[in-house]
Design an enzyme around this catalytic site. Structure first.
Site, PDB file in Angstrom:
ATOM      1  N   SER A  50       0.650  -8.310  -9.324  1.00  0.00           N
ATOM      2  CA  SER A  50      -0.564  -8.100  -9.975  1.00  0.00           C
ATOM      3  C   SER A  50      -0.889  -8.735 -10.771  1.00  0.00           C
ATOM      4  O   SER A  50      -1.063  -9.187 -12.095  1.00  0.00           O
ATOM      5  CB  SER A  50      -1.407  -6.815  -9.511  1.00  0.00           C
ATOM      6  N   ASP A  82      -1.801 -11.400  -6.389  1.00  0.00           N
ATOM      7  CA  ASP A  82      -2.940  -9.788  -5.436  1.00  0.00           C
ATOM      8  C   ASP A  82      -3.864  -9.322  -5.733  1.00  0.00           C
ATOM      9  O   ASP A  82      -3.839  -8.948  -7.440  1.00  0.00           O
ATOM     10  CB  ASP A  82      -1.920  -8.803  -5.467  1.00  0.00           C
ATOM     11  N   HIS A  83      -4.480  -9.336  -5.175  1.00  0.00           N
ATOM     12  CA  HIS A  83      -5.959  -8.861  -5.963  1.00  0.00           C
ATOM     13  C   HIS A  83      -6.897  -9.114  -7.107  1.00  0.00           C
ATOM     14  O   HIS A  83      -7.075  -8.996  -8.171  1.00  0.00           O
ATOM     15  CB  HIS A  83      -6.292  -7.654  -6.170  1.00  0.00           C
ATOM     16  N   ASP A 104     -10.376 -11.261  -4.204  1.00  0.00           N
ATOM     17  CA  ASP A 104     -11.186 -10.650  -3.831  1.00  0.00           C
ATOM     18  C   ASP A 104     -12.577 -10.200  -4.255  1.00  0.00           C
ATOM     19  O   ASP A 104     -12.994  -9.591  -5.133  1.00  0.00           O
ATOM     20  CB  ASP A 104     -10.013  -9.217  -3.603  1.00  0.00           C
ATOM     21  N   GLY A 212      -2.594  -1.933   1.656  1.00  0.00           N
ATOM     22  CA  GLY A 212      -2.775  -0.649   0.876  1.00  0.00           C
ATOM     23  C   GLY A 212      -1.769   0.380   2.500  1.00  0.00           C
ATOM     24  O   GLY A 212      -1.992   0.937   2.539  1.00  0.00           O
ATOM     25  N   SER A 214       0.856   1.033   2.113  1.00  0.00           N
ATOM     26  CA  SER A 214       2.448   2.027   2.565  1.00  0.00           C
ATOM     27  C   SER A 214       2.968   2.867   3.171  1.00  0.00           C
ATOM     28  O   SER A 214       2.097   4.034   3.396  1.00  0.00           O
ATOM     29  CB  SER A 214       2.806   2.348   1.541  1.00  0.00           C
ATOM     30  N   ASN A 254       1.386  -5.490   2.858  1.00  0.00           N
ATOM     31  CA  ASN A 254       0.937  -5.114   1.394  1.00  0.00           C
ATOM     32  C   ASN A 254       1.691  -3.420   0.970  1.00  0.00           C
ATOM     33  O   ASN A 254       1.329  -2.674   2.225  1.00  0.00           O
ATOM     34  CB  ASN A 254       0.250  -5.285   0.935  1.00  0.00           C
ATOM     35  N   ILE A 255       2.827  -4.008   0.418  1.00  0.00           N
ATOM     36  CA  ILE A 255       3.550  -2.307   0.276  1.00  0.00           C
ATOM     37  C   ILE A 255       4.008  -2.453  -1.320  1.00  0.00           C
ATOM     38  O   ILE A 255       5.253  -3.325  -1.503  1.00  0.00           O
ATOM     39  CB  ILE A 255       4.959  -3.023   1.051  1.00  0.00           C
ATOM     40  N   ASP A 256       3.637  -1.194  -2.260  1.00  0.00           N
ATOM     41  CA  ASP A 256       3.901  -1.353  -3.771  1.00  0.00           C
ATOM     42  C   ASP A 256       4.089  -0.050  -3.906  1.00  0.00           C
ATOM     43  O   ASP A 256       4.963   0.492  -4.477  1.00  0.00           O
ATOM     44  CB  ASP A 256       2.762  -1.679  -4.333  1.00  0.00           C
TER      45      ASP A 256
HETATM   46  P1  13P Z   1       0.174   0.516  -1.276  1.00  0.00           P
HETATM   47  O1  13P Z   1      -0.558   1.077  -2.461  1.00  0.00           O
HETATM   48  O2  13P Z   1      -0.333   1.260   0.052  1.00  0.00           O
HETATM   49  O3  13P Z   1       1.451   0.313  -1.417  1.00  0.00           O
HETATM   50  O4  13P Z   1      -0.791  -0.605  -1.347  1.00  0.00           O
HETATM   51  C1  13P Z   1      -0.372  -1.711  -2.062  1.00  0.00           C
HETATM   52  C2  13P Z   1      -1.481  -3.100  -1.882  1.00  0.00           C
HETATM   53  O5  13P Z   1      -1.931  -3.034  -0.756  1.00  0.00           O
HETATM   54  C3  13P Z   1      -1.212  -3.794  -2.635  1.00  0.00           C
HETATM   55  O6  13P Z   1      -2.206  -5.470  -3.102  1.00  0.00           O
HETATM   56  O1  G3H Z   2      -3.170  -2.612  -4.942  1.00  0.00           O
HETATM   57  C1  G3H Z   2      -2.957  -2.785  -6.270  1.00  0.00           C
HETATM   58  C2  G3H Z   2      -1.553  -2.583  -6.230  1.00  0.00           C
HETATM   59  O2  G3H Z   2      -0.670  -1.240  -5.938  1.00  0.00           O
HETATM   60  C3  G3H Z   2      -1.026  -3.170  -7.497  1.00  0.00           C
HETATM   61  O3  G3H Z   2      -1.461  -1.769  -8.051  1.00  0.00           O
HETATM   62  O4  G3H Z   2      -3.045  -2.853  -9.883  1.00  0.00           O
HETATM   63  O5  G3H Z   2      -0.953  -0.907 -11.042  1.00  0.00           O
HETATM   64  O6  G3H Z   2       0.081  -3.482 -10.679  1.00  0.00           O
HETATM   65  P1  G3H Z   2      -1.616  -2.481  -9.832  1.00  0.00           P
HETATM   66 ZN    ZN Z   3      -4.517  -4.373  -1.747  1.00  0.00          ZN
END
Ligand code: 13P
Ligand code: G3H
Ligand code: ZN
Length: 309
Positions: A50, A82-83, A104, A212, A214, A254-256
């Site tokens: 990100s 990411d984003h 995005d 999103g 997770s 996607n998993i964070d």
């Molecule tokens: P989570 O917050 O559900 O892990 O989603 C992560 C995500 O979509 C990163 O782009």
């Molecule tokens: O979708 C967002 C991810 O979980 C990344 O989060 O911008 O805090 O690194 P971050």
């Molecule tokens: Zn995301």
């Protein structure tokens, strides 16, 4: 093996009815935990970065750590922004060696989203890099929005063919009820599989992305709460829903948040049991092991991409 794009991964995942895990990375322990898990089960990977991660760790450190992971594992790995919020950040990542970027534009009206996404696609494709776009806005439960506003946030299947055709994107993130973070649903989790199915019909063979995603695994939340944390009501996407999405047109999940929870649970537990420790290896090591265990379970039991590298 050099860094790869996600093109081949998505083609095989679509045909095979499974999904590729896209895991957010911020430091060495996270990268090692993920890639060691993937190595053990021979899974392809998307490591995503990100803007916040680039700011925290610096682009060059993350690139070099990912290059090291490729040397260590010899796995097909795609490195993805990411984003990405504007053309400049996408260009900077493309010029800096990423093989995939997300632009995005979901916060803009359709016309502006198409214009911005196409601008990124034109530049990315001229450099051999692939692009993920987004249509529809992921709701946050904290927004406290009413049903009709919420409906407006879901992806409109009537827009997807025009968006893909006019932008030339390689994959599309859609909003079907997931949201970022650890508090995704107030009551019963519900996803709009009818929208996913309709999008799949409008875009046959085209890879769809789920953000999103997770599961906010209760075991980690319980551990965090047991050892001094405070996360009442944390709830994620049930694993069976992710399996269903992966069997449909969703090729990237996607998993964070689950990584953050696993790491935090490991560190909190370590300090609760070893309050006098001050060697970072003693608490970052268990955190890395928690990530490895989590990712292995996702790859094998949820995404179904083990053995597909
Ligand atoms: P989570 O917050 O559900 O892990 O989603 C992560 C995500 O979509 C990163 O782009
Ligand atoms: O979708 C967002 C991810 O979980 C990344 O989060 O911008 O805090 O690194 P971050
Ligand atoms: Zn995301």
């Amino acid at each position: 093996m050099p860094l790869v794009t996600s093109t081949e991964m998505f083609k095989k995942a679509y045909e095979g009815g499974y999904a590729i895990g896209a895991f957010n990375v911020n430091n060495m322990e996270i990268i090692q935990g993920i890639t060691e898990a993937a190595k053990e089960v021979n899974a392809p990977l998307i490591l995503q970065v990100s803007a916040g991660a680039r700011k925290y760790a610096k682009h060059v450190y993350l690139m070099k750590l990912i290059e090291a992971a490729i040397i260590d594992t010899d796995l097909p790995i795609c490195v993805h922004l990411d984003h990405g919020e504007d053309f400049e950040v996408c260009k900077s990542c493309i010029d800096g060696g990423f093989t995939s970027v997300m632009i995005d534009g979901s916060k803009y009206p359709l016309k502006e989203n198409i214009r911005l996404t196409k601008q990124v696609v034109d530049y990315a494709h001229s450099k051999g890099v692939v692009v993920e776009g987004e249509l529809g806005k992921l709701a946050g439960i904290e927004d406290n929005i009413n049903v009709s506003d919420k409906d407006a946030a879901f992806t409109d299947p009537d827009e997807v063919e025009q968006f893909v055709k006019e932008t030339g994107v390689d994959s599309l993130a859609i909003a079907i009820g997931t949201s970022h973070g650890a508090f995704k649903f107030k009551g019963e989790p519900r996803l709009r599989f009818d929208i996913l199915e309709e999008v799949g019909k409008r875009l046959p063979g085209f890879p769809i992305v789920l953000h999103g995603a997770s599961s906010v695994i209760p075991e980690y939340v319980e551990k965090i709460n047991k050892y001094g944390g405070n996360m009442p009501g944390a709830q994620g996407v049930p694993e069976e829903m992710l399996r269903k999405a992966a069997s449909m047109s969703v090729c990237k999940i996607n998993i964070d948040s689950d990584l953050r929870l696993a790491m935090t649970a490991g560190i909190r537990e370590h300090f609760a049991l070893n309050p006098a420790d001050f060697d970072p290896r003693k608490y970052l090591g268990p955190a890395r092991s928690m990530i490895k265990e989590l990712v292995k379970n996702k790859l094998v039991n949820v995404l179904g991409c083990d053995g597909k590298a």
